[in-house]
Design a protein around this motif. Structure first.
Motif, PDB file in Angstrom:
ATOM      1  N   LYS A  79       0.828  -1.207   0.000  1.00  0.00           N
ATOM      2  CA  LYS A  79       0.000   0.000   0.000  1.00  0.00           C
ATOM      3  C   LYS A  79       0.859   1.253   0.000  1.00  0.00           C
ATOM      4  N   TYR A  80       1.838   1.295   0.900  1.00  0.00           N
ATOM      5  CA  TYR A  80       2.634   2.517   1.028  1.00  0.00           C
ATOM      6  C   TYR A  80       3.639   2.671  -0.113  1.00  0.00           C
ATOM      7  N   GLU A  81       4.070   1.566  -0.698  1.00  0.00           N
ATOM      8  CA  GLU A  81       4.923   1.669  -1.867  1.00  0.00           C
ATOM      9  C   GLU A  81       4.145   2.251  -3.042  1.00  0.00           C
ATOM     10  N   VAL A 139       2.812   6.948  -6.520  1.00  0.00           N
ATOM     11  CA  VAL A 139       1.766   7.841  -7.018  1.00  0.00           C
ATOM     12  C   VAL A 139       2.107   9.289  -6.683  1.00  0.00           C
ATOM     13  N   ARG A 140       2.681   9.498  -5.501  1.00  0.00           N
ATOM     14  CA  ARG A 140       3.011  10.848  -5.042  1.00  0.00           C
ATOM     15  C   ARG A 140       4.382  11.311  -5.528  1.00  0.00           C
ATOM     16  N   THR A 141       4.989  10.538  -6.422  1.00  0.00           N
ATOM     17  CA  THR A 141       6.264  10.926  -7.024  1.00  0.00           C
ATOM     18  C   THR A 141       6.007  11.297  -8.480  1.00  0.00           C
ATOM     19  N   PRO A 142       5.770  12.570  -8.771  1.00  0.00           N
ATOM     20  CA  PRO A 142       5.397  12.952 -10.142  1.00  0.00           C
ATOM     21  C   PRO A 142       6.434  12.569 -11.193  1.00  0.00           C
ATOM     22  N   ALA A 143       7.709  12.554 -10.809  1.00  0.00           N
ATOM     23  CA  ALA A 143       8.748  12.199 -11.769  1.00  0.00           C
ATOM     24  C   ALA A 143       8.608  10.761 -12.236  1.00  0.00           C
ATOM     25  N   TYR A 144       7.920   9.942 -11.458  1.00  0.00           N
ATOM     26  CA  TYR A 144       7.650   8.557 -11.878  1.00  0.00           C
ATOM     27  C   TYR A 144       6.253   8.427 -12.469  1.00  0.00           C
ATOM     28  N   SER A 145       5.237   8.815 -11.717  1.00  0.00           N
ATOM     29  CA  SER A 145       3.857   8.492 -12.092  1.00  0.00           C
ATOM     30  C   SER A 145       3.407   9.185 -13.376  1.00  0.00           C
TER      31      SER A 145
END
Length: 256
Positions: A22-24, A29-35
């Motif tokens: 869940k936390y991963e 999701v909260r890392t815009p550079a990834y999501s």
């Protein structure tokens, strides 16, 4: 008198895996550079090449690109989800801290696998919606569900490759090295255009790449022309996943 709920007093293996996953997922999701790039690139490319550049009713090309860009999305979600985040966790000491915590040894990697599968499923679902509503591709429900399932299978080999990269590279070098694997493998596997339009030398090397085998499975479900046997493609992907997982495990035991 102890009034804590039972699940707080008694360690739960399934709860530990659930919370880590869940936390991963929330972390990525909260890392815009990834999501943002992981979700947007396959969709933007599909709109450009599968919709805007198709003249007339070229459903065959749109269908081909639906399958191939689903594989492309799985590659991005898994390679970057493992490769970059593992490199960052190693460099910042987070992986060492995880090992010191009373958590199941496999929860860390399982959480990343679940995260990559969820992102891949979302990409596949969004591509299917675009194909149905914008590109006017006809798909049966079982085909749409099959594409999501097959795309999710890619989290195994690409995640293992990304994991190995994350054990070898530092946080600054990992994104560049992942791109050196991600983009050439996509092109050489025929994900951006059918291999018959590429030189014979490139076509002959296509079966080396796990993405080519993955694409053949997706194309078969989408109803496009394919090569080879399904069980061979699945076996090749699993072998790649096993080899790179073993290499990464050996590396992790050395460097932490």
């Amino acid at each position: 008198m102890n009034t804590l709920p039972m699940h707080h007093r008694t360690p739960s293996l399934s709860r530990a895996y659930w919370l880590e996953a869940k936390y991963e997922f929330l972390r990525m999701v909260r890392t815009p550079a990834y999501s943002i790039p992981v979700l947007a690139f396959p969709l933007v490319f599909y709109v450009m090449f599968g919709v805007l550049m198709q003249h007339g009713d070229n459903a065959a090309a749109s269908r081909y690109l639906l399958a191939s860009y689903g594989v492309f999305g799985a590659m991005g979600a898994s390679l970057f989800g493992f490769g970059v985040s593992v490199a960052m966790d190693r460099e910042h000491g987070w992986l060492t801290l995880k090992r010191a915590q009373p958590m199941p040894p496999g929860a860390y990697l399982a959480s990343k696998l679940v995260m990559a599968v969820i992102f891949t499923a979302v990409i596949s679902l969004l591509l299917t919606v675009l194909a149905l509503l914008v590109a006017h591709v006809t798909l049966m429900p079982r085909q749409a569900l099959g594409l999501i399932a097959v795309d999710a299978l890619g989290a195994l080999p690409y995640g293992a490759i990304g994991l190995y990269i994350g054990t070898r590279m530092n946080a600054r070098g990992a994104p560049a090295f992942v791109n050196l694997v991600y983009l050439p493998m996509a092109f050489l596997s025929g994900l951006w255009m059918p291999l018959q339009f590429l030189p014979a030398a490139i076509r002959s090397l296509a079966p080396v790449w796990p993405a080519w085998h993955h694409a053949q499975l997706a194309l078969a479900i989408a109803g496009s022309q394919t090569e080879g046997l399904a069980w061979v493609h699945v076996a090749y992907m699993l072998v790649v996943a096993a080899v790179f997982s073993l290499l990464a495990a050996r590396r992790l035991r050395r460097v932490g």
